[in-house]
Design a protein around this motif. Structure first.
Motif, PDB file in Angstrom:
ATOM      1  N   HIS A  12      -1.037  13.491 -29.920  1.00 13.23           N
ATOM      2  CA  HIS A  12      -0.931  12.087 -30.311  1.00 13.23           C
ATOM      3  C   HIS A  12      -0.712  12.030 -31.825  1.00 13.23           C
ATOM      4  N   PRO A  13       0.079  11.080 -32.309  1.00 10.87           N
ATOM      5  CA  PRO A  13       0.324  10.997 -33.765  1.00 10.87           C
ATOM      6  C   PRO A  13      -0.936  10.824 -34.614  1.00 10.87           C
ATOM      7  N   ASP A  14      -2.025  10.365 -34.003  1.00 13.82           N
ATOM      8  CA  ASP A  14      -3.240  10.142 -34.797  1.00 13.82           C
ATOM      9  C   ASP A  14      -4.076  11.409 -34.991  1.00 13.82           C
ATOM     10  N   GLY A  15      -3.556  12.567 -34.538  1.00 11.78           N
ATOM     11  CA  GLY A  15      -4.262  13.818 -34.764  1.00 11.78           C
ATOM     12  C   GLY A  15      -5.132  14.265 -33.606  1.00 11.78           C
ATOM     13  N   THR A  16      -5.104  13.523 -32.507  1.00 12.41           N
ATOM     14  CA  THR A  16      -5.839  13.948 -31.316  1.00 12.41           C
ATOM     15  C   THR A  16      -4.859  14.562 -30.321  1.00 12.41           C
ATOM     16  N   PHE A  58     -12.879  11.157 -27.582  1.00  4.22           N
ATOM     17  CA  PHE A  58     -12.623   9.788 -28.057  1.00  4.22           C
ATOM     18  C   PHE A  58     -12.291   8.834 -26.920  1.00  4.22           C
ATOM     19  N   GLY A  59     -12.840   9.100 -25.743  1.00  2.70           N
ATOM     20  CA  GLY A  59     -12.616   8.216 -24.604  1.00  2.70           C
ATOM     21  C   GLY A  59     -11.289   8.501 -23.901  1.00  2.70           C
ATOM     22  N   VAL A  60     -10.804   7.487 -23.174  1.00  4.52           N
ATOM     23  CA  VAL A  60      -9.551   7.674 -22.436  1.00  4.52           C
ATOM     24  C   VAL A  60      -8.451   6.824 -23.057  1.00  4.52           C
ATOM     25  N   TRP A  61      -7.216   7.162 -22.722  1.00  2.07           N
ATOM     26  CA  TRP A  61      -6.044   6.493 -23.285  1.00  2.07           C
ATOM     27  C   TRP A  61      -4.961   6.418 -22.221  1.00  2.07           C
ATOM     28  N   SER A  62      -4.218   5.345 -22.232  1.00  2.00           N
ATOM     29  CA  SER A  62      -3.075   5.202 -21.326  1.00  2.00           C
ATOM     30  C   SER A  62      -1.878   4.707 -22.118  1.00  2.00           C
ATOM     31  N   PRO A  63      -0.672   5.216 -21.821  1.00  2.00           N
ATOM     32  CA  PRO A  63       0.519   4.719 -22.512  1.00  2.00           C
ATOM     33  C   PRO A  63       0.826   3.289 -22.063  1.00  2.00           C
ATOM     34  N   PRO A  64       1.283   2.449 -22.983  1.00  2.00           N
ATOM     35  CA  PRO A  64       1.576   1.051 -22.645  1.00  2.00           C
ATOM     36  C   PRO A  64       2.577   0.926 -21.488  1.00  2.00           C
ATOM     37  N   THR A  65       3.476   1.891 -21.391  1.00  2.00           N
ATOM     38  CA  THR A  65       4.504   1.824 -20.353  1.00  2.00           C
ATOM     39  C   THR A  65       4.004   2.290 -18.989  1.00  2.00           C
ATOM     40  N   ASN A  68      -1.417   3.088 -15.597  1.00  2.00           N
ATOM     41  CA  ASN A  68      -2.186   3.800 -14.572  1.00  2.00           C
ATOM     42  C   ASN A  68      -2.316   5.293 -14.859  1.00  2.00           C
ATOM     43  N   ASP A  69      -1.552   5.779 -15.835  1.00  2.00           N
ATOM     44  CA  ASP A  69      -1.685   7.176 -16.235  1.00  2.00           C
ATOM     45  C   ASP A  69      -2.830   7.285 -17.248  1.00  2.00           C
ATOM     46  N   ILE A  70      -3.856   8.026 -16.872  1.00  2.00           N
ATOM     47  CA  ILE A  70      -5.047   8.114 -17.725  1.00  2.00           C
ATOM     48  C   ILE A  70      -5.099   9.488 -18.394  1.00  2.00           C
TER      49      ILE A  70
END
Length: 364
Positions: A12-16, A58-65, A68-70
């Motif tokens: 991820h661009p934020d370093g994670t 840092f928890g979970v993340w999903s792409p805006p597009t 449902n992808d976690i």
């Protein structure tokens, strides 16, 4: 990548980094594990200490597009390194969990029948070679080809820069694995299956300083082509071997000769490269090199005036090397972690065996 069509770890661009949640029950189980360990209300000292040995969560993340992808959002352990060398080692005597089907057990055992005896499996490595300015990569087939007889040499490849064995990194790695072992020896609430240790260290040359009389030079760990003429190769050792006093007579002359040659080569190199870096080729003590005789000095000479001279020209390894080496060892992959009321003997067995192998690499 894992599998034939599944994406691997994403940056991820934020370093994670982002690890896509696996299908149930594995994915939710791993997410639950991270949530439990990193719960802001957690006051369990065992879990709080465990955080030291994991990537930060840092928890979970999903792409805006694709909401449902976690993905699990984790610390990028390699981020601070310039040329990260990375090795993934699966730990434990069993790579299947207590709820695995007979078919799954057979599948896992057949992949590496020695798992129960050795207690770990190298899943892959990526090693930066200073000599060629390139990476060497080994996949899981490499790890599965290792036997009891070849596993030490197989793992030592990870610590080799192309010119020398990085004993500083091996020592620091042992220390970090021992800390994880201490944690396992003191906890009886979790058992880990098919979980790994991620080893990361800095593969690029760390410029250090070597003093020759009043001359200071930046030192790297290789000899660029053309730096020394006449086929001379500059070599040196970190190791001082103590020998029998019966050999005393030959020592001072050889030390003096060795120092003279080093200084002559140094002057020749500096005359060609003013204000540049003199690179020294590092060799292990068991290999033949111009310093082999001159580094064999007696205990008596360690207390005399030879050592101060040697300290001026040898790459000096400080006592705190184990702490200072830029190394990370983190636990990863928690899709098969289960509650327990006993020590995780399989994981402990694997850690102890791995420490033994690393110690053998260091000692030899």
């Amino acid at each position: 990548m894992y599998g034939k069509d599944k994406g691997g770890i994403l940056q991820h661009p934020d370093g994670t980094v982002l690890k896509q949640l696996q299908p149930p029950p594995r994915g939710p189980r791993e997410q639950e594990f991270y949530n439990k360990v990193y719960d802001s209300d957690c006051c369990d000292s065992i879990l709080l200490e465990l955080r030291e040995y994991l990537p930060k969560y840092f928890g979970v993340w999903s792409p805006p597009t694709a909401p449902n992808d976690i993905y699990l959002k984790l610390e990028d352990v390699t981020r601070k390194f310039n040329k990260p060398c990375i090795m993934d080692v699966k730990i434990g005597q069993k790579s299947y969990d207590p709820y695995a089907s007979a078919e799954k057990i057979q599948q896992q055992v057949s992949k590496y029948p020695l798992m129960e005896e050795i207690g770990f499996l190298v899943l892959g490595m990526r090693v930066y070679h200073v000599s060629s300015d390139s990476y060497e990569t080994q996949n899981q087939h490499y790890g599965r080809s290792l036997t009891k007889e070849t596993v030490k040499d197989g793992i030592s490849k990870f610590f080799h820069s192309g010119y020398c064995l990085r004993k500083d990194v091996v020592a620091a790695s042992i220390q970090k694995v021992e800390k994880i072992l201490e944690w396992f020896e003191g906890q009886t609430q979790l058992n880990f299956y098919a979980s790994s240790l991620l080893f990361v260290y800095e593969g690029s040359c760390q410029a250090t300083t070597v003093r020759l009389s009043d001359v200071t030079l930046a030192e790297k760990r290789r000899v660029p082509k053309g730096l020394l003429s006449g086929g001379d190769v500059l070599e040196y050792n970190n190791n001082i071997n103590v020998i029998n006093s019966t050999e005393n007579g030959k020592i001072e002359a050889s030390v003096s000769k060795g120092l003279s040659k080093f200084y002559a080569l140094h002057k020749k190199a500096c005359s060609k490269r003013h204000h540049s870096q003199l690179s020294l080729k590092v060799e292990n003590s068991e290999q033949d090199n111009v310093w082999k005789t001159s580094t064999c000095i007696t205990q008596e000479h360690l207390n005399g005036n030879v050592l101060p001279q040697l300290e001026k020209v040898f790459y000096h390894v400080p006592a705190e090397t184990k702490e200072s080496a830029n190394v990370e060892v983190r636990m990863i992959d928690f899709a098969h972690v289960f509650p327990s009321n006993t020590k995780d003997e399989g994981y402990i067995y694997g850690l102890k065996n791995l420490i033994t192998v690393l110690q053998n690499i260091l000692d030899n």
